[in-house]
Design an enzyme around this catalytic site. Structure first.
Site, PDB file in Angstrom:
ATOM      1  N   LYS A  67      78.688 -87.286 -73.813  1.00 36.03           N
ATOM      2  CA  LYS A  67      78.139 -87.450 -73.067  1.00 36.03           C
ATOM      3  C   LYS A  67      76.748 -87.609 -72.447  1.00 36.03           C
ATOM      4  CE  LYS A  67      77.367 -87.794 -67.977  1.00 36.03           C
ATOM      5  NZ  LYS A  67      76.694 -86.484 -67.810  1.00 36.03           N
ATOM      6  N   ASP A  68      76.216 -85.855 -73.133  1.00 38.58           N
ATOM      7  CA  ASP A  68      74.669 -85.077 -73.370  1.00 38.58           C
ATOM      8  C   ASP A  68      74.176 -85.320 -74.491  1.00 38.58           C
ATOM      9  OD1 ASP A  68      74.121 -84.278 -70.430  1.00 38.58           O
ATOM     10  OD2 ASP A  68      76.297 -83.643 -71.036  1.00 38.58           O
ATOM     11  N   GLN A 120      71.761 -83.248 -76.166  1.00 37.28           N
ATOM     12  CA  GLN A 120      71.793 -81.900 -76.157  1.00 37.28           C
ATOM     13  C   GLN A 120      72.887 -82.343 -77.513  1.00 37.28           C
ATOM     14  OE1 GLN A 120      73.101 -79.505 -72.888  1.00 37.28           O
ATOM     15  NE2 GLN A 120      75.212 -80.212 -73.591  1.00 37.28           N
ATOM     16  N   GLN A 164      67.631 -73.555 -68.348  1.00 37.87           N
ATOM     17  CA  GLN A 164      67.937 -75.078 -68.807  1.00 37.87           C
ATOM     18  C   GLN A 164      67.092 -75.787 -67.479  1.00 37.87           C
ATOM     19  OE1 GLN A 164      71.607 -74.712 -70.371  1.00 37.87           O
ATOM     20  NE2 GLN A 164      72.134 -76.947 -69.381  1.00 37.87           N
ATOM     21  N   ALA A 193      82.364 -76.048 -62.470  1.00 36.03           N
ATOM     22  CA  ALA A 193      82.633 -77.151 -62.157  1.00 36.03           C
ATOM     23  C   ALA A 193      83.211 -78.469 -62.619  1.00 36.03           C
ATOM     24  CB  ALA A 193      81.645 -77.173 -61.687  1.00 36.03           C
ATOM     25  N   SER A 253      79.807 -83.174 -63.432  1.00 37.07           N
ATOM     26  CA  SER A 253      79.530 -82.449 -62.800  1.00 37.07           C
ATOM     27  C   SER A 253      78.996 -82.726 -61.067  1.00 37.07           C
ATOM     28  CB  SER A 253      79.127 -80.583 -62.824  1.00 37.07           C
ATOM     29  OG  SER A 253      80.265 -80.505 -64.145  1.00 37.07           O
ATOM     30  N   ARG A 254      77.774 -83.006 -61.875  1.00 36.41           N
ATOM     31  CA  ARG A 254      76.654 -83.969 -60.734  1.00 36.41           C
ATOM     32  C   ARG A 254      76.585 -85.179 -59.441  1.00 36.41           C
ATOM     33  NH1 ARG A 254      73.101 -81.986 -64.163  1.00 36.41           N
ATOM     34  NH2 ARG A 254      71.497 -80.020 -63.615  1.00 36.41           N
ATOM     35  N   HIS A 305      85.533 -81.611 -69.337  1.00 37.97           N
ATOM     36  CA  HIS A 305      85.529 -80.716 -70.555  1.00 37.97           C
ATOM     37  C   HIS A 305      86.519 -80.361 -70.398  1.00 37.97           C
ATOM     38  CE1 HIS A 305      81.987 -80.026 -66.885  1.00 37.97           C
ATOM     39  NE2 HIS A 305      81.776 -80.307 -67.156  1.00 37.97           N
TER      40      HIS A 305
HETATM   41  P1  AMP Z   1      78.271 -78.982 -67.980  1.00 38.38           P
HETATM   42  O1  AMP Z   1      78.801 -78.395 -67.970  1.00 38.38           O
HETATM   43  O2  AMP Z   1      77.726 -80.092 -67.965  1.00 38.38           O
HETATM   44  O3  AMP Z   1      77.218 -78.233 -69.282  1.00 38.38           O
HETATM   45  O4  AMP Z   1      78.670 -79.460 -69.941  1.00 38.38           O
HETATM   46  C1  AMP Z   1      79.464 -78.309 -70.563  1.00 38.38           C
HETATM   47  C2  AMP Z   1      79.738 -79.167 -72.199  1.00 38.38           C
HETATM   48  O5  AMP Z   1      80.831 -80.655 -71.495  1.00 38.38           O
HETATM   49  C3  AMP Z   1      78.943 -80.587 -72.579  1.00 38.38           C
HETATM   50  O6  AMP Z   1      79.329 -80.031 -73.902  1.00 38.38           O
HETATM   51  C4  AMP Z   1      78.836 -81.467 -71.476  1.00 38.38           C
HETATM   52  O7  AMP Z   1      78.489 -82.826 -72.862  1.00 38.38           O
HETATM   53  C5  AMP Z   1      80.364 -82.193 -71.483  1.00 38.38           C
HETATM   54  N1  AMP Z   1      80.905 -83.167 -71.131  1.00 38.38           N
HETATM   55  C6  AMP Z   1      80.482 -82.908 -69.410  1.00 38.38           C
HETATM   56  N2  AMP Z   1      80.983 -84.183 -69.217  1.00 38.38           N
HETATM   57  C7  AMP Z   1      81.502 -84.744 -69.933  1.00 38.38           C
HETATM   58  C8  AMP Z   1      82.533 -85.941 -69.640  1.00 38.38           C
HETATM   59  N3  AMP Z   1      82.244 -87.105 -69.032  1.00 38.38           N
HETATM   60  N4  AMP Z   1      83.160 -86.868 -71.104  1.00 38.38           N
HETATM   61  C9  AMP Z   1      82.362 -85.590 -72.425  1.00 38.38           C
HETATM   62  N5  AMP Z   1      82.090 -84.378 -72.148  1.00 38.38           N
HETATM   63  C10 AMP Z   1      81.730 -83.894 -71.470  1.00 38.38           C
END
Ligand code: AMP
Length: 291
Positions: free
Chosen positions: A151-152, A155, A64, A35, A188-189, A40
């Site tokens: 963002k996370d 994590q 997770q 997504a 994504s959410r 990303h």
């Molecule tokens: P996810 O698909 O949500 O597991 O995110 C994959 C990676 O993208 C993780 O390292 C997130 O921290 C990063 N990520 C998600 N959203 C953002 C954002 N808005 N800005 C920067 N990194 C992001």
């Protein structure tokens, strides 16, 4: 523009990476759950600046998600994701659940310390699931660098701890949070938010900017945080799970400034069907909005 190749088995991933290694090429990994959005893609582009080859993993990791989480309805948009990546990535690694967790799989990695509290408390088992899949991805792909988003924040600190503790031979690179034009952190959410909820969600980053600025200027942190939470509630965001100042690395709560220990403002706020996550550095200059 070409599409990145896609592999689903660990053996195929390893064969591709081994061929690059034979040619002397460096490799960056960007782990995702798909997504994909601009956040990303920013990580992917940064990966290309650092390494010759970029692998993007797309795996909605069941381990997770807590039982009450949104695993079943998490958006899955693989064809669109590949098109968005275009030639920014060389390879998509998109294993199925049985590739990642074959019958009989029985191991888990627990990272204590930064996993405790906040998202760790709200989502039992979440960070163990993250640490387990991230360790597997690192061993499957063996990249030189792996990129994660600020963002996370929690994590990111869990992954840094994991890599340091297990002497994993790679560098973790963090990328600043990518935001929309009104400062809302891309996620994504956010796709679950109704249009009128997006307008409310955007108020979170403004509220946090204000709180982070006050924390940087004054020492009465509990009071600043209480007032900040009250203002967020008045602004239409009463569903606060936490808005707190923590040690940026250990994630321990910080009741006030400590010399030599950078602090981070962390927030999780429920809005409609979504928990908005955001965080900001506690520093004198309010962070600029990044797109
Ligand atoms: P996810 O698909 O949500 O597991 O995110 C994959 C990676 O993208 C993780 O390292 C997130 O921290 C990063 N990520 C998600 N959203 C953002 C954002 N808005 N800005 C920067 N990194 C992001």
């Amino acid at each position: 523009m070409s599409l990145p190749d896609i592999v689903t088995s660990v053996a195929d991933l390893r064969a591709r990476v081994a061929a690059w290694r034979r040619a002397g090429e460096s490799v960056a990994l960007v782990p995702t759950m798909g997504a994909l959005h601009e956040g990303h893609l920013a990580l992917v582009r940064r990966g290309r600046e650092i390494a010759r080859r970029v692998v993007v993993s797309i795996f909605v990791n069941p381990k997770q998600f807590a039982a009450t989480d949104d695993f079943g309805r998490y958006p899955r948009t693989e064809a669109r994701d590949r098109a968005l990546l275009g030639d920014a990535a060389d390879l998509v690694f998109a294993p199925g659940p049985a590739d990642m967790y074959p019958e009989g799989f029985a191991s888990a990695i627990t990272v204590e310390g930064p996993s405790e509290g906040y998202e760790g408390a709200a989502r039992p088992g979440h960070f163990s699931g993250v640490a387990t899949v991230v360790a597997k991805l690192f061993l499957q792909c063996a990249p030189d660098v792996a990129l994660f988003g600020e963002k996370d924040w929690q994590q990111l600190q869990v992954v840094r701890r994991l890599v340091a503790d297990l002497d994993l031979p790679l560098q973790v690179v963090a990328h600043p949070t990518v935001r929309d034009e009104a400062g809302l952190a891309l996620s994504s959410r956010n796709a679950y938010l109704a249009p009128e909820e997006i307008a409310v969600a955007r108020r979170l980053n403004f509220g946090l900017r204000e709180i982070a600025g006050a924390l940087a200027r004054r020492a009465d942190w509990p009071r600043i945080l209480d007032e900040g939470r009250a203002r967020l509630a008045e602004a239409g965001l009463p569903g606060i799970d936490y808005v707190d100042a923590v040690d940026a690395e250990t994630l321990r709560p910080m009741p006030g400034p400590v010399a030599g220990r950078p602090a981070r403002l962390l927030a999780a706020v429920r809005l409609g069907a979504v928990r908005l996550l955001d965080n900001m550095p506690v520093e004198a200059d309010a962070p600029a909005i990044r797109r």
